[in-house]
Design a protein around this motif. Structure first.
Motif, PDB file in Angstrom:
ATOM      1  N   ILE A  16      44.328 -18.703  10.419  1.00 60.29           N
ATOM      2  CA  ILE A  16      43.389 -19.819  10.282  1.00 60.29           C
ATOM      3  C   ILE A  16      44.150 -21.018   9.732  1.00 60.29           C
ATOM      4  CG2 ILE A  16      41.371 -20.642   8.987  1.00 60.29           C
ATOM      5  CD1 ILE A  16      40.181 -17.882   9.190  1.00 60.29           C
ATOM      6  N   SER A  17      43.757 -22.194  10.146  1.00 61.53           N
ATOM      7  CA  SER A  17      44.450 -23.412   9.724  1.00 61.53           C
ATOM      8  C   SER A  17      44.205 -23.692   8.242  1.00 61.53           C
ATOM      9  CB  SER A  17      43.981 -24.607  10.555  1.00 61.53           C
ATOM     10  OG  SER A  17      42.651 -24.941  10.224  1.00 61.53           O
ATOM     11  N   PRO A  18      45.171 -24.308   7.570  1.00 63.31           N
ATOM     12  CA  PRO A  18      44.988 -24.645   6.150  1.00 63.31           C
ATOM     13  C   PRO A  18      43.884 -25.677   5.931  1.00 63.31           C
ATOM     14  CG  PRO A  18      46.991 -25.654   7.013  1.00 63.31           C
ATOM     15  CD  PRO A  18      46.501 -24.712   8.066  1.00 63.31           C
ATOM     16  N   GLN A  19      43.540 -26.416   7.001  1.00 66.23           N
ATOM     17  CA  GLN A  19      42.483 -27.419   6.872  1.00 66.23           C
ATOM     18  C   GLN A  19      41.131 -26.791   6.527  1.00 66.23           C
ATOM     19  OE1 GLN A  19      44.743 -27.491   9.307  1.00 66.23           O
ATOM     20  NE2 GLN A  19      45.769 -29.456   9.013  1.00 66.23           N
ATOM     21  N   ARG A  20      40.896 -25.565   7.017  1.00 70.37           N
ATOM     22  CA  ARG A  20      39.601 -24.945   6.721  1.00 70.37           C
ATOM     23  C   ARG A  20      39.491 -24.595   5.241  1.00 70.37           C
ATOM     24  NH1 ARG A  20      37.563 -20.069  10.381  1.00 70.37           N
ATOM     25  NH2 ARG A  20      38.574 -21.473  11.867  1.00 70.37           N
ATOM     26  N   LEU A  21      40.558 -24.039   4.692  1.00 72.10           N
ATOM     27  CA  LEU A  21      40.554 -23.756   3.254  1.00 72.10           C
ATOM     28  C   LEU A  21      40.391 -25.045   2.458  1.00 72.10           C
ATOM     29  CD1 LEU A  21      43.194 -21.077   2.164  1.00 72.10           C
ATOM     30  CD2 LEU A  21      40.726 -21.032   1.883  1.00 72.10           C
ATOM     31  N   ALA A  22      41.059 -26.096   2.921  1.00 71.18           N
ATOM     32  CA  ALA A  22      40.966 -27.380   2.229  1.00 71.18           C
ATOM     33  C   ALA A  22      39.536 -27.911   2.259  1.00 71.18           C
ATOM     34  CB  ALA A  22      41.918 -28.389   2.869  1.00 71.18           C
ATOM     35  N   SER A 134      44.751 -23.359  -1.189  1.00 71.81           N
ATOM     36  CA  SER A 134      43.735 -24.213  -0.569  1.00 71.81           C
ATOM     37  C   SER A 134      44.089 -25.697  -0.627  1.00 71.81           C
ATOM     38  CB  SER A 134      42.371 -23.985  -1.240  1.00 71.81           C
ATOM     39  OG  SER A 134      42.433 -24.235  -2.625  1.00 71.81           O
ATOM     40  N   THR A 135      45.301 -26.012  -1.084  1.00 69.06           N
ATOM     41  CA  THR A 135      45.728 -27.421  -1.111  1.00 69.06           C
ATOM     42  C   THR A 135      46.920 -27.676  -0.193  1.00 69.06           C
ATOM     43  OG1 THR A 135      47.111 -26.979  -3.052  1.00 69.06           O
ATOM     44  CG2 THR A 135      44.888 -27.829  -3.448  1.00 69.06           C
ATOM     45  N   ASP A 136      47.142 -26.783   0.770  1.00 67.90           N
ATOM     46  CA  ASP A 136      48.235 -27.000   1.721  1.00 67.90           C
ATOM     47  C   ASP A 136      47.866 -28.023   2.784  1.00 67.90           C
ATOM     48  OD1 ASP A 136      49.823 -25.310   0.353  1.00 67.90           O
ATOM     49  OD2 ASP A 136      49.842 -23.692   1.821  1.00 67.90           O
ATOM     50  N   ALA A 137      46.665 -28.546   2.711  1.00 65.61           N
ATOM     51  CA  ALA A 137      46.226 -29.625   3.604  1.00 65.61           C
ATOM     52  C   ALA A 137      45.183 -30.449   2.859  1.00 65.61           C
ATOM     53  CB  ALA A 137      45.630 -29.058   4.894  1.00 65.61           C
ATOM     54  N   TRP A 138      45.099 -31.721   3.224  1.00 67.29           N
ATOM     55  CA  TRP A 138      44.073 -32.622   2.701  1.00 67.29           C
ATOM     56  C   TRP A 138      44.010 -32.597   1.170  1.00 67.29           C
ATOM     57  CZ3 TRP A 138      39.839 -30.978   6.739  1.00 67.29           C
ATOM     58  CH2 TRP A 138      40.224 -31.459   7.990  1.00 67.29           C
ATOM     59  N   SER A 139      45.134 -32.860   0.569  1.00 61.56           N
ATOM     60  CA  SER A 139      45.209 -32.874  -0.890  1.00 61.56           C
ATOM     61  C   SER A 139      46.361 -33.769  -1.328  1.00 61.56           C
ATOM     62  CB  SER A 139      45.427 -31.461  -1.433  1.00 61.56           C
ATOM     63  OG  SER A 139      46.707 -30.984  -1.065  1.00 61.56           O
ATOM     64  N   VAL A 140      46.343 -34.138  -2.577  1.00 56.93           N
ATOM     65  CA  VAL A 140      47.453 -34.921  -3.133  1.00 56.93           C
ATOM     66  C   VAL A 140      48.733 -34.090  -3.113  1.00 56.93           C
ATOM     67  CG1 VAL A 140      48.322 -36.066  -5.198  1.00 56.93           C
ATOM     68  CG2 VAL A 140      45.916 -36.309  -4.573  1.00 56.93           C
ATOM     69  N   PHE A 157      47.790 -16.223   8.538  1.00 57.93           N
ATOM     70  CA  PHE A 157      46.809 -15.305   7.955  1.00 57.93           C
ATOM     71  C   PHE A 157      46.680 -15.500   6.444  1.00 57.93           C
ATOM     72  CE2 PHE A 157      50.672 -12.726   7.473  1.00 57.93           C
ATOM     73  CZ  PHE A 157      50.513 -12.219   6.190  1.00 57.93           C
ATOM     74  N   ASN A 158      47.673 -16.168   5.827  1.00 57.54           N
ATOM     75  CA  ASN A 158      47.554 -16.476   4.399  1.00 57.54           C
ATOM     76  C   ASN A 158      46.363 -17.386   4.114  1.00 57.54           C
ATOM     77  OD1 ASN A 158      49.690 -14.951   3.507  1.00 57.54           O
ATOM     78  ND2 ASN A 158      51.181 -16.614   3.632  1.00 57.54           N
ATOM     79  N   TYR A 159      45.971 -18.156   5.124  1.00 51.98           N
ATOM     80  CA  TYR A 159      44.779 -18.997   4.997  1.00 51.98           C
ATOM     81  C   TYR A 159      43.543 -18.286   5.547  1.00 51.98           C
ATOM     82  CZ  TYR A 159      48.626 -22.331   4.670  1.00 51.98           C
ATOM     83  OH  TYR A 159      49.790 -22.963   4.323  1.00 51.98           O
ATOM     84  N   GLY A 160      43.782 -17.228   6.311  1.00 51.83           N
ATOM     85  CA  GLY A 160      42.670 -16.520   6.933  1.00 51.83           C
ATOM     86  C   GLY A 160      41.949 -15.570   6.002  1.00 51.83           C
ATOM     87  N   TRP A 161      42.723 -14.755   5.277  1.00 50.54           N
ATOM     88  CA  TRP A 161      42.055 -13.740   4.454  1.00 50.54           C
ATOM     89  C   TRP A 161      41.205 -14.339   3.331  1.00 50.54           C
ATOM     90  CZ3 TRP A 161      42.664 -13.255  -0.718  1.00 50.54           C
ATOM     91  CH2 TRP A 161      43.826 -13.739  -1.314  1.00 50.54           C
ATOM     92  N   PHE A 287      32.059 -20.836   9.887  1.00 50.63           N
ATOM     93  CA  PHE A 287      32.255 -21.732  11.027  1.00 50.63           C
ATOM     94  C   PHE A 287      33.676 -22.305  11.020  1.00 50.63           C
ATOM     95  CE2 PHE A 287      27.778 -21.552   9.974  1.00 50.63           C
ATOM     96  CZ  PHE A 287      27.180 -21.354  11.214  1.00 50.63           C
ATOM     97  N   GLU A 288      33.915 -23.236  11.901  1.00 46.90           N
ATOM     98  CA  GLU A 288      35.223 -23.880  12.008  1.00 46.90           C
ATOM     99  C   GLU A 288      35.063 -25.380  11.758  1.00 46.90           C
ATOM    100  OE1 GLU A 288      36.352 -22.746  15.955  1.00 46.90           O
ATOM    101  OE2 GLU A 288      37.100 -20.778  15.324  1.00 46.90           O
ATOM    102  N   PRO A 289      34.757 -25.757  10.520  1.00 47.22           N
ATOM    103  CA  PRO A 289      34.443 -27.169  10.226  1.00 47.22           C
ATOM    104  C   PRO A 289      35.609 -28.114  10.455  1.00 47.22           C
ATOM    105  CG  PRO A 289      34.690 -25.908   8.198  1.00 47.22           C
ATOM    106  CD  PRO A 289      34.687 -24.921   9.315  1.00 47.22           C
ATOM    107  N   GLU A 290      36.844 -27.595  10.395  1.00 45.14           N
ATOM    108  CA  GLU A 290      37.985 -28.484  10.629  1.00 45.14           C
ATOM    109  C   GLU A 290      37.971 -29.042  12.049  1.00 45.14           C
ATOM    110  OE1 GLU A 290      39.435 -24.380  11.805  1.00 45.14           O
ATOM    111  OE2 GLU A 290      38.113 -25.278  10.304  1.00 45.14           O
ATOM    112  N   LYS A 291      37.392 -28.289  12.983  1.00 49.22           N
ATOM    113  CA  LYS A 291      37.280 -28.777  14.361  1.00 49.22           C
ATOM    114  C   LYS A 291      36.213 -29.862  14.463  1.00 49.22           C
ATOM    115  CE  LYS A 291      38.976 -24.557  16.557  1.00 49.22           C
ATOM    116  NZ  LYS A 291      38.709 -23.468  17.534  1.00 49.22           N
ATOM    117  N   TRP A 292      35.173 -29.743  13.644  1.00 47.55           N
ATOM    118  CA  TRP A 292      34.155 -30.802  13.616  1.00 47.55           C
ATOM    119  C   TRP A 292      34.783 -32.104  13.114  1.00 47.55           C
ATOM    120  CZ3 TRP A 292      30.284 -27.562  10.198  1.00 47.55           C
ATOM    121  CH2 TRP A 292      29.945 -26.391  10.882  1.00 47.55           C
ATOM    122  N   ILE A 293      35.595 -31.975  12.066  1.00 40.78           N
ATOM    123  CA  ILE A 293      36.242 -33.160  11.495  1.00 40.78           C
ATOM    124  C   ILE A 293      37.187 -33.794  12.511  1.00 40.78           C
ATOM    125  CG2 ILE A 293      37.759 -33.998   9.668  1.00 40.78           C
ATOM    126  CD1 ILE A 293      35.034 -33.183   8.654  1.00 40.78           C
ATOM    127  N   ALA A 294      37.951 -32.951  13.206  1.00 39.71           N
ATOM    128  CA  ALA A 294      38.885 -33.470  14.210  1.00 39.71           C
ATOM    129  C   ALA A 294      38.135 -34.207  15.316  1.00 39.71           C
ATOM    130  CB  ALA A 294      39.706 -32.322  14.802  1.00 39.71           C
TER     131      ALA A 294
END
Length: 440
Positions: A16-22, A134-140, A157-161, A287-294
């Protein structure tokens, strides 16, 4: 059985993309920040009633409550850490500290005469997100890492689990609720809807006595017993069958939507607001909210290519050293060249704002963006919003009360000349930036 194990394995170790965790971090952080600020005064009053203190959970060992002063400072500290959590700054430290302090804070809040179960999921989500990447994307932190030459993180998978773990925690809470229903004395009554109907009636009586009003649909629904039979069965299916939603993503999405509707039904029939659930934030991990944002960014980007032809104008005190430093800062970060500038003492300011500031006391920056005009802290926040990441995250401060924001702004404005100095003339722009200044 092997199929189920294989499905669970694929589900738990899905890339899963890091954006979802973010996004989950930002969503949970914004909700908790709203709660802490909106309930701040109420919580401070609550802890003064020391006779109602009955410690639970991890605070079972406490013999007496904290002092009101100590609780006030803890509340303020939690709000500060909450902001760090949202923007993802120094997260290796701030994330776990905020997560643990949130757990202790809400446990302490529940130790005062009433346990609010509807906040438990929020706390558990924050505890998970505070200890993972959870800060590997969209963070300072991610922005600083990128500036240091590190590569952008990809799906893993580190962002998936952690996402699946959040789903599992959510599903588990509903499953336990269902088990509690069927394990109690009213198991059959919950199945045929009579227990739910009685609960709705008792709640309506209580509301009519205390606040002289009932939920919008109570009078309509209560007369139809068969509706409660259907709702009772559906509720138990959603709760007892919740773990099945973990097997496939689509099942999880369907479960999330149905459960979201269930909470809105509870509100319409009983008037009970489960805000974390009703906003849909509880179910975001399904859901996959990062795709909504994109998708939205793509749409907005197309519109911005047209709207950017018209620029906003920042009017500032031309002789204020602090104001001029702020303008230099904005120019440096305004990659889209969104803003143009003019001193408040200029003829342009008089023409656009309809007021002559040349002989008056100037105490505010003014942003004019189309038909909209912003002053003081609103102007500062709107400008930072347009400057992109990481400055854009400062815009979250708009949630603070306007009176507080403008109070701080006015305090600095009153002392800006004595603190930072005053120029004898308005700033002369450099040749390469002269086109951005009006009436100079």
């Amino acid at each position: 059985m092997k199929t189920i194990i294989k499905t669970l394995k694929e589900r738990w170790f899905e890339a899963i993309s890091p954006q979802r965790l973010a996004l989950l971090r930002i969503a949970t952080g914004c909700f908790s920040l709203w709660y802490l600020i909106s309930r701040f005064e109420m919580l401070q009053k609550m802890v003064k009633n020391t006779s109602a203190f009955d410690p639970i959970g991890v605070l079972f060992w406490m013999e007496e409550p904290l002092s009101a002063t100590a609780f006030w400072w803890i509340s303020v500290g939690l709000i500060v850490l909450n902001i760090f959590y949202i923007i993802g700054w120094k997260f290796k430290f701030s994330g776990p500290v905020f997560a643990l302090l949130t757990l202790l804070f809400f446990t302490y809040r529940n130790s005062w005469s009433m346990i609010y179960h509807n906040r438990n999921a929020l706390v558990l989500h924050i505890v998970i997100l505070g200890f993972v990447a959870s800060t590997d994307a969209w963070s300072v932190d991610a922005w600083q890492s990128g500036r240091n030459g590190n590569k952008i993180k990809k799906a893993h998978f580190n962002y998936g689990w952690p996402v699946v773990l959040i789903c599992a925690v959510t599903l588990g809470s509903y499953f336990l609720s269902g088990i509690a229903k069927i394990a109690g004395d009213l198991a059959l009554e919950w199945a045929n809807g009579s227990a739910m109907r009685s609960q709705v009636a008792i709640d309506a009586i209580r509301k009519s006595v205390l606040i002289a009003e009932t939920a919008p649909l109570f009078k309509i629904i209560y007369q139809h017993t068969w509706l409660f039979l259907g709702m009772g069965i559906l509720t138990l299916v959603l709760e007892i069958g919740a773990p099945i939603a973990l097997l496939k993503k689509r099942w999880g999405m369907v479960w999330a939507v149905l459960t979201w509707f269930m909470h809105w039904g509870i509100f319409l029939i009983m008037g009970i607001r489960f805000r974390y659930q009703m906003t849909g934030l509880l179910f975001l991990s399904f859901f996959e909210p990062e795709k909504w944002i994109a998708f939205l960014r793509k749409k907005i980007k197309g519109k911005k290519s047209i709207s950017r032809e018209t620029t906003a104008i920042v009017f500032f005190d031309g002789v204020c050293s602090l104001c001029n430093a702020w303008i230099r800062f904005v120019i440096r970060w305004d990659k889209q060249r969104r803003f143009r500038f003019a001193p408040l003492q200029s003829a342009v300011a008089e023409k656009v704002l309809g007021y002559d500031f040349s002989h008056e006391k100037i105490d505010s920056i003014v942003l004019v963006d189309g038909a909209q005009k912003y002053v003081k802290s609103d102007a500062i926040l709107r400008i930072t919003k347009e400057l992109g990441m990481p400055l854009k995250v400062i815009y979250v401060l708009r949630w603070l009360p306007l009176q507080l924001r403008n109070g701080i702004y006015d305090w600095v404005a009153r002392s800006r000349y004595s603190w930072f100095g005053k120029r004898t003339n308005c700033r002369i722009p450099k040749p390469d930036e002269r086109w951005r200044f009006l009436d100079t």
